[in-house]
Design a protein around this motif. Structure first.
Motif, PDB file in Angstrom:
ATOM      1  N   ARG A   2       0.847  -1.600  -0.028  1.00 42.85           N
ATOM      2  CA  ARG A   2       0.050   0.188   0.215  1.00 42.85           C
ATOM      3  C   ARG A   2       0.933   1.458   0.060  1.00 42.85           C
ATOM      4  N   ILE A   4       0.280   3.524   2.038  1.00 39.25           N
ATOM      5  CA  ILE A   4       0.873   3.799   3.530  1.00 39.25           C
ATOM      6  C   ILE A   4       2.608   2.880   4.278  1.00 39.25           C
ATOM      7  N   THR A   5       2.814   1.941   3.012  1.00 43.24           N
ATOM      8  CA  THR A   5       4.340   1.500   3.059  1.00 43.24           C
ATOM      9  C   THR A   5       4.784   2.082   2.273  1.00 43.24           C
ATOM     10  N   ASN A   7       4.975   5.276   1.282  1.00 43.20           N
ATOM     11  CA  ASN A   7       5.535   6.558   1.657  1.00 43.20           C
ATOM     12  C   ASN A   7       6.847   6.849   2.826  1.00 43.20           C
ATOM     13  N   VAL A  34     -11.052  -1.886   3.374  1.00 38.08           N
ATOM     14  CA  VAL A  34     -10.779  -1.758   4.347  1.00 38.08           C
ATOM     15  C   VAL A  34     -11.650  -0.503   4.885  1.00 38.08           C
ATOM     16  N   ASN A  37     -10.802   4.564   9.652  1.00 43.40           N
ATOM     17  CA  ASN A  37     -10.474   5.359  10.648  1.00 43.40           C
ATOM     18  C   ASN A  37     -10.105   6.719  10.666  1.00 43.40           C
ATOM     19  N   GLU A  39      -9.170   8.960  13.496  1.00 41.39           N
ATOM     20  CA  GLU A  39      -8.072   8.936  13.692  1.00 41.39           C
ATOM     21  C   GLU A  39      -6.979   9.095  13.392  1.00 41.39           C
ATOM     22  N   PHE A  40      -7.149   7.550  12.973  1.00 46.00           N
ATOM     23  CA  PHE A  40      -5.863   7.389  12.014  1.00 46.00           C
ATOM     24  C   PHE A  40      -5.199   8.116  11.238  1.00 46.00           C
ATOM     25  N   LYS A  43      -3.605  11.134  12.558  1.00 46.92           N
ATOM     26  CA  LYS A  43      -2.554  10.990  13.130  1.00 46.92           C
ATOM     27  C   LYS A  43      -1.372  10.553  11.982  1.00 46.92           C
ATOM     28  N   MET A  44      -1.778  10.178  10.458  1.00 43.17           N
ATOM     29  CA  MET A  44      -0.231   9.694   9.519  1.00 43.17           C
ATOM     30  C   MET A  44      -0.052  10.663   8.238  1.00 43.17           C
ATOM     31  N   LYS A  47       2.518  12.469   8.727  1.00 39.27           N
ATOM     32  CA  LYS A  47       3.410  11.497   8.671  1.00 39.27           C
ATOM     33  C   LYS A  47       3.703  11.929   7.548  1.00 39.27           C
ATOM     34  N   ILE A  48       2.683  11.878   6.509  1.00 39.54           N
ATOM     35  CA  ILE A  48       3.063  11.412   4.995  1.00 39.54           C
ATOM     36  C   ILE A  48       3.520  12.950   4.545  1.00 39.54           C
ATOM     37  N   LEU A  88      -4.640   3.272   1.761  1.00 40.04           N
ATOM     38  CA  LEU A  88      -4.796   1.860   2.497  1.00 40.04           C
ATOM     39  C   LEU A  88      -5.181   0.841   1.490  1.00 40.04           C
TER      40      LEU A  88
ATOM     41  N   VAL B  46      -7.140   3.947  18.941  1.00 42.21           N
ATOM     42  CA  VAL B  46      -6.418   3.997  17.609  1.00 42.21           C
ATOM     43  C   VAL B  46      -5.346   3.597  16.957  1.00 42.21           C
ATOM     44  N   PRO B  47      -5.652   2.874  15.675  1.00 41.58           N
ATOM     45  CA  PRO B  47      -4.646   2.369  15.144  1.00 41.58           C
ATOM     46  C   PRO B  47      -3.101   2.556  15.202  1.00 41.58           C
ATOM     47  N   ILE B  72       4.545  -2.638   8.993  1.00 38.27           N
ATOM     48  CA  ILE B  72       4.596  -3.051   7.887  1.00 38.27           C
ATOM     49  C   ILE B  72       5.456  -3.894   8.071  1.00 38.27           C
ATOM     50  N   VAL B  89      -5.697  -7.607   4.765  1.00 38.90           N
ATOM     51  CA  VAL B  89      -5.103  -5.935   3.694  1.00 38.90           C
ATOM     52  C   VAL B  89      -4.320  -5.184   5.090  1.00 38.90           C
ATOM     53  N   GLU B  90      -4.347  -5.059   6.370  1.00 39.38           N
ATOM     54  CA  GLU B  90      -3.647  -4.353   6.883  1.00 39.38           C
ATOM     55  C   GLU B  90      -1.852  -4.510   7.202  1.00 39.38           C
ATOM     56  N   ASP B  92       0.974  -4.817   5.104  1.00 39.86           N
ATOM     57  CA  ASP B  92       2.329  -4.963   3.716  1.00 39.86           C
ATOM     58  C   ASP B  92       3.750  -5.374   4.475  1.00 39.86           C
ATOM     59  N   ARG B 103      11.581   5.698   7.024  1.00 44.78           N
ATOM     60  CA  ARG B 103      12.227   7.539   7.102  1.00 44.78           C
ATOM     61  C   ARG B 103      12.069   7.813   8.257  1.00 44.78           C
ATOM     62  N   VAL B 106       8.537   7.436  11.873  1.00 48.48           N
ATOM     63  CA  VAL B 106       7.474   7.063  11.657  1.00 48.48           C
ATOM     64  C   VAL B 106       7.005   6.052  12.337  1.00 48.48           C
TER      65      VAL B 106
END
Lengths: 122, 224
Positions: A2, A4-5, A7, A34, A37, A39-40, A43-44, A47-48, A88, B46-47, B72, B89-90, B92, B103, B106
């Motif tokens: 994905r 997210i990884t 990045n 999926v 969320n 809140e997630f 937070k991301m 970082k992104i 995601l 929160v995840p 990851i 799916v969650e 990788d 990086r 993170v």
């Protein structure tokens, strides 16, 4: 894999100063739903690296992200949905990740990037 | 897991297709759950974005996924490419070296089950265990956010190997605590106070896999 990884990944070949972001050459992209969320995502967002994220999304065929983004946009459901989808739900199944400094090509097969370095690259 | 701890070969040689599947075992799931407890993530529902450093099969993915976080998973055995398990799916998965290539700042936490001792192998003159451990812990420390923890389940062959791992981690800035009987190493990033309760983990009453002499558990905390 994905975005997210993607990045979070950089090339750590010996001698590379800035191995981020890896350029994506996509041959096969899969979408998997999926649950979102909020809140997630908030937070991301902190970082992104946004430019790397937009470029990667386009390489994956998704063009719905704004060129620039700020935290006030997180109040918008439409923005959150697009952010969530690109971050995601898009999976690079087949393709290549390219080191921006050396041009080294890391293959992605069955969704799994192979970033193992050769002996002379460590 | 005793058999694996006795083998002194690089993971690329040992974890072939057959062994990668055998490694998919119930006890592995238990170890992951224990590592997650020791990670002591905030209970805010929160995840988190977490890292798993693995020598094993894809079966970790399901256990990791069931905890609701995003993962990851970095595997250092090319044979994982051939393990045909359904991917979550969650989670990788990628293949990488212990230089990690992630990086800075993170990652919210990291776990590793039976992988780090491979770095202590010195199977030919070009491999230096100290340099490999230094490269690994340096990159791990860099990618973790402030206050994040890393939990390792390790099978040190001897005290020297254990000290080698601990010294390498503390040298780059980690504060370490080892739950010796369970062979878990807990590292904290970017903090100067030590939370003694980390060493005790959670109450394991009723856990059928806990040692009977759990109350005599030997804990050590190492200072810089």
């Amino acid at each position: 894999m994905r975005l997210i990884t993607h990045n979070m990944l950089s090339s750590n070949i010996k001698g590379v100063v800035n191995g981020f972001p890896l350029r994506i050459e996509a041959e096969k992209v899969v979408e998997k739903t999926v649950e979102m969320n909020g809140e997630f995502l908030k937070k991301m967002f902190e970082k992104i690296d946004w430019k790397a994220f937009v470029d990667a999304s386009r390489a994956m065929g998704y063009t719905e992200l704004p060129e620039e983004a700020d935290s006030s946009m997180l109040d918008s459901d439409e923005f959150l949905n697009r952010f969530h989808h690109a971050l995601l739900e898009l999976h690079l199944e087949e393709g290549v990740l390219v080191c921006p400094e050396t041009g080294r090509r890391f293959p992605v097969s069955k969704g799994i990037p192979n970033m193992l370095l050769h002996e002379d690259e460590v | 897991m005793g058999l694996i701890s006795k083998v002194v070969v690089p993971p690329e040689n040992f974890y072939d297709d057959v062994e990668a599947r055998k490694y998919t075992s119930f006890s592995h799931i238990v170890q992951i759950q224990r590592a997650l407890e020791l990670l002591a993530l905030p209970d805010d529902h929160v995840p988190k974005l977490l890292l798993d450093i693995s020598c094993g099969s894809r079966f970790s993915g399901k256990t990791l996924s069931e905890n609701g976080h995003h993962w990851i998973e970095i595997g250092i055995s090319a044979s994982m490419l051939n393990v045909a398990m359904e991917r979550e799916v969650e989670v990788d998965l990628l293949l990488g070296d212990m230089g990690l290539g992630i990086r800075p700042r993170v990652i919210d936490g990291a776990i590793s089950i039976s992988a780090v001792q491979w770095l202590c192998n010195a199977d030919n003159s070009s491999h230096n265990p100290r340099l490999r451990l230094k490269a690994f812990f340096t990159s791990l420390y860099k990618c973790l956010s402030n206050g994040a923890r890393a939990v390792f389940q390790v099978y040190p062959e001897n005290i020297d190997q254990c000290e080698l791992i601990l010294n390498a981690s503390m040298h780059v800035g980690f504060v370490g605590s080892i739950v010796r009987r369970k062979e878990f190493l807990v590292l904290t990033c970017g903090q100067h106070s030590i939370n003694v309760s980390i060493s005790k983990g959670k109450n394991e009453d009723g856990d059928s896999y806990s040692d009977k002499d759990n109350e005599d558990e030997e804990n050590q905390t190492f200072f810089k």
